[in-house]
Design a protein around this motif. Sequence first.
Motif, PDB file in Angstrom:
ATOM      1  N   MET A  34       0.765  -1.183   0.123  1.00 20.42           N
ATOM      2  CA  MET A  34       0.036   0.005   0.109  1.00 20.42           C
ATOM      3  C   MET A  34       0.694   1.250   0.074  1.00 20.42           C
ATOM      4  SD  MET A  34      -3.093  -1.134   2.619  1.00 20.42           S
ATOM      5  CE  MET A  34      -4.088   0.274   2.094  1.00 20.42           C
ATOM      6  N   GLY A  35       0.294   2.249  -0.371  1.00 21.60           N
ATOM      7  CA  GLY A  35       1.034   3.506  -0.438  1.00 21.60           C
ATOM      8  C   GLY A  35       0.386   4.844  -0.783  1.00 21.60           C
ATOM      9  N   TRP A  36       0.996   5.954  -0.752  1.00 22.90           N
ATOM     10  CA  TRP A  36       0.450   7.209  -0.856  1.00 22.90           C
ATOM     11  C   TRP A  36       1.036   8.035  -2.202  1.00 22.90           C
ATOM     12  CZ3 TRP A  36      -3.968   8.544   1.787  1.00 22.90           C
ATOM     13  CH2 TRP A  36      -3.933   7.927   3.120  1.00 22.90           C
ATOM     14  N   PHE A  37       0.144   8.425  -2.832  1.00 20.44           N
ATOM     15  CA  PHE A  37       0.605   9.553  -3.865  1.00 20.44           C
ATOM     16  C   PHE A  37      -0.087  10.871  -3.937  1.00 20.44           C
ATOM     17  CE2 PHE A  37       2.546   6.501  -7.163  1.00 20.44           C
ATOM     18  CZ  PHE A  37       2.414   5.404  -6.616  1.00 20.44           C
ATOM     19  N   ARG A  38       0.282  11.862  -4.364  1.00 22.87           N
ATOM     20  CA  ARG A  38      -0.326  12.955  -4.330  1.00 22.87           C
ATOM     21  C   ARG A  38      -0.330  13.675  -5.882  1.00 22.87           C
ATOM     22  NH1 ARG A  38       4.023  16.347  -0.364  1.00 22.87           N
ATOM     23  NH2 ARG A  38       5.545  16.437  -2.063  1.00 22.87           N
ATOM     24  N   GLN A  39      -1.267  14.563  -5.791  1.00 22.20           N
ATOM     25  CA  GLN A  39      -1.529  15.340  -7.002  1.00 22.20           C
ATOM     26  C   GLN A  39      -1.614  16.973  -6.662  1.00 22.20           C
ATOM     27  OE1 GLN A  39      -3.912  13.806 -10.063  1.00 22.20           O
ATOM     28  NE2 GLN A  39      -2.809  15.275 -11.712  1.00 22.20           N
ATOM     29  N   ALA A  40      -0.805  17.943  -6.973  1.00 21.91           N
ATOM     30  CA  ALA A  40      -1.025  19.390  -6.799  1.00 21.91           C
ATOM     31  C   ALA A  40      -1.738  19.837  -8.063  1.00 21.91           C
ATOM     32  CB  ALA A  40       0.136  19.940  -6.761  1.00 21.91           C
ATOM     33  N   PRO A  41      -2.348  20.859  -7.781  1.00 27.68           N
ATOM     34  CA  PRO A  41      -3.101  21.355  -8.923  1.00 27.68           C
ATOM     35  C   PRO A  41      -2.028  21.811 -10.244  1.00 27.68           C
ATOM     36  CG  PRO A  41      -3.776  22.509  -6.965  1.00 27.68           C
ATOM     37  CD  PRO A  41      -2.650  21.664  -6.599  1.00 27.68           C
ATOM     38  N   GLY A  42      -2.450  21.350 -11.392  1.00 30.40           N
ATOM     39  CA  GLY A  42      -1.431  21.858 -12.367  1.00 30.40           C
ATOM     40  C   GLY A  42      -0.276  21.022 -12.585  1.00 30.40           C
ATOM     41  N   LYS A  43      -0.233  20.066 -11.839  1.00 32.03           N
ATOM     42  CA  LYS A  43       0.973  19.113 -11.660  1.00 32.03           C
ATOM     43  C   LYS A  43       0.524  17.583 -11.929  1.00 32.03           C
ATOM     44  CE  LYS A  43       4.250  21.880  -8.890  1.00 32.03           C
ATOM     45  NZ  LYS A  43       4.909  21.903  -7.814  1.00 32.03           N
ATOM     46  N   GLU A  44       1.443  16.714 -12.214  1.00 31.99           N
ATOM     47  CA  GLU A  44       1.206  15.147 -12.551  1.00 31.99           C
ATOM     48  C   GLU A  44       1.236  14.862 -11.209  1.00 31.99           C
ATOM     49  OE1 GLU A  44       3.103  14.440 -16.966  1.00 31.99           O
ATOM     50  OE2 GLU A  44       3.983  13.422 -15.169  1.00 31.99           O
ATOM     51  N   ARG A  45       0.340  13.519 -10.904  1.00 34.59           N
ATOM     52  CA  ARG A  45       0.534  12.746  -9.628  1.00 34.59           C
ATOM     53  C   ARG A  45       1.933  11.974  -9.294  1.00 34.59           C
ATOM     54  NH1 ARG A  45      -3.650   8.116  -9.887  1.00 34.59           N
ATOM     55  NH2 ARG A  45      -2.115   7.193 -11.144  1.00 34.59           N
ATOM     56  N   GLU A  46       2.416  12.267  -8.010  1.00 30.44           N
ATOM     57  CA  GLU A  46       3.535  11.915  -8.062  1.00 30.44           C
ATOM     58  C   GLU A  46       3.720  11.028  -6.677  1.00 30.44           C
ATOM     59  OE1 GLU A  46       6.200  15.114  -6.635  1.00 30.44           O
ATOM     60  OE2 GLU A  46       5.183  15.654  -5.011  1.00 30.44           O
ATOM     61  N   PHE A  47       4.662  10.020  -6.477  1.00 37.20           N
ATOM     62  CA  PHE A  47       4.706   9.208  -5.396  1.00 37.20           C
ATOM     63  C   PHE A  47       5.231   9.830  -4.192  1.00 37.20           C
ATOM     64  CE2 PHE A  47       5.872   5.402  -3.136  1.00 37.20           C
ATOM     65  CZ  PHE A  47       7.046   5.508  -2.527  1.00 37.20           C
ATOM     66  N   VAL A  48       4.588   9.492  -3.041  1.00 35.35           N
ATOM     67  CA  VAL A  48       4.891  10.002  -1.866  1.00 35.35           C
ATOM     68  C   VAL A  48       5.540   8.962  -0.844  1.00 35.35           C
ATOM     69  CG1 VAL A  48       3.998  11.050   0.328  1.00 35.35           C
ATOM     70  CG2 VAL A  48       3.134  11.670  -1.936  1.00 35.35           C
ATOM     71  N   SER A  85       6.146  18.544  10.064  1.00 38.72           N
ATOM     72  CA  SER A  85       6.778  19.689   9.402  1.00 38.72           C
ATOM     73  C   SER A  85       6.191  19.922   8.163  1.00 38.72           C
ATOM     74  CB  SER A  85       8.344  19.420   9.362  1.00 38.72           C
ATOM     75  OG  SER A  85       8.758  19.011  10.700  1.00 38.72           O
ATOM     76  N   LEU A  86       4.927  20.217   7.943  1.00 34.88           N
ATOM     77  CA  LEU A  86       4.393  20.385   6.831  1.00 34.88           C
ATOM     78  C   LEU A  86       4.704  21.711   6.086  1.00 34.88           C
ATOM     79  CD1 LEU A  86       0.714  18.646   7.425  1.00 34.88           C
ATOM     80  CD2 LEU A  86       2.232  18.107   5.582  1.00 34.88           C
ATOM     81  N   LYS A  87       4.805  21.846   4.697  1.00 33.63           N
ATOM     82  CA  LYS A  87       5.055  22.899   3.958  1.00 33.63           C
ATOM     83  C   LYS A  87       4.160  23.210   3.169  1.00 33.63           C
ATOM     84  CE  LYS A  87       9.925  21.230   3.975  1.00 33.63           C
ATOM     85  NZ  LYS A  87      11.076  20.788   3.198  1.00 33.63           N
ATOM     86  N   PRO A  88       3.915  24.437   2.453  1.00 38.47           N
ATOM     87  CA  PRO A  88       2.719  24.937   1.480  1.00 38.47           C
ATOM     88  C   PRO A  88       3.175  23.913   0.268  1.00 38.47           C
ATOM     89  CG  PRO A  88       3.761  26.916   2.615  1.00 38.47           C
ATOM     90  CD  PRO A  88       4.660  25.631   3.239  1.00 38.47           C
ATOM     91  N   GLU A  89       4.216  23.750  -0.004  1.00 34.78           N
ATOM     92  CA  GLU A  89       4.534  22.853  -1.336  1.00 34.78           C
ATOM     93  C   GLU A  89       4.091  21.352  -1.111  1.00 34.78           C
ATOM     94  OE1 GLU A  89       6.736  24.613   0.130  1.00 34.78           O
ATOM     95  OE2 GLU A  89       8.586  23.665   0.168  1.00 34.78           O
ATOM     96  N   ASP A  90       3.591  20.905   0.280  1.00 39.84           N
ATOM     97  CA  ASP A  90       2.889  19.780   0.378  1.00 39.84           C
ATOM     98  C   ASP A  90       1.574  19.731  -0.063  1.00 39.84           C
ATOM     99  OD1 ASP A  90       4.849  19.078   3.382  1.00 39.84           O
ATOM    100  OD2 ASP A  90       5.204  18.370   1.238  1.00 39.84           O
ATOM    101  N   THR A  91       0.819  20.911  -0.137  1.00 43.79           N
ATOM    102  CA  THR A  91      -0.348  21.115  -0.606  1.00 43.79           C
ATOM    103  C   THR A  91      -1.114  20.230  -1.734  1.00 43.79           C
ATOM    104  OG1 THR A  91      -0.667  23.095   0.327  1.00 43.79           O
ATOM    105  CG2 THR A  91      -2.500  22.463  -1.187  1.00 43.79           C
ATOM    106  N   ALA A  92      -1.822  19.505  -1.699  1.00 42.43           N
ATOM    107  CA  ALA A  92      -2.181  18.259  -2.813  1.00 42.43           C
ATOM    108  C   ALA A  92      -3.439  17.551  -2.308  1.00 42.43           C
ATOM    109  CB  ALA A  92      -1.136  17.532  -3.071  1.00 42.43           C
TER     110      ALA A  92
END
Length: 120
Positions: A34-48, A85-92
């Motif tokens: 199992m795992g997690w991926f994320r997708q931010a607006p305007g970006k491709e889905r990426e592995f987390v 330690s979340l950062k704004p760039e973690d938004t997705a």
Amino acid sequence: QVRLVESGGGLVQAGGSLRLSCAASGRTSSRYAMGWFRQAPGKEREFVAAISWSGGVTDYADSVKGRFTISRDSGKNRVALQMNSLKPEDTAVYYCALAGTIATLNEGSWGQGTQVTVSS
């Protein structure tokens, strides 16, 4: 058919923490990663992050190493992602994934996603 349900997303300030959870049900194989991926607006889905069936193998994207921790419960059908330690760039939108192996997660089953927003 496999069903994955995520929970735990929300709005948090930079530097804060959130914990995502994902529950798997339905016609899963006997053993699965199992795992997690994320997708931010305007970006491709990426592995987390990902975790093996036994929990003995984990993998993280470089961008989250040292801040995020993936874990799996003893019953094996739930996975959590502790995000510190979340950062704004973690938004997705964060998606839970399930497949036979970590390497094939991107081709497996997906949840509906949960929104994580980190404000600066």
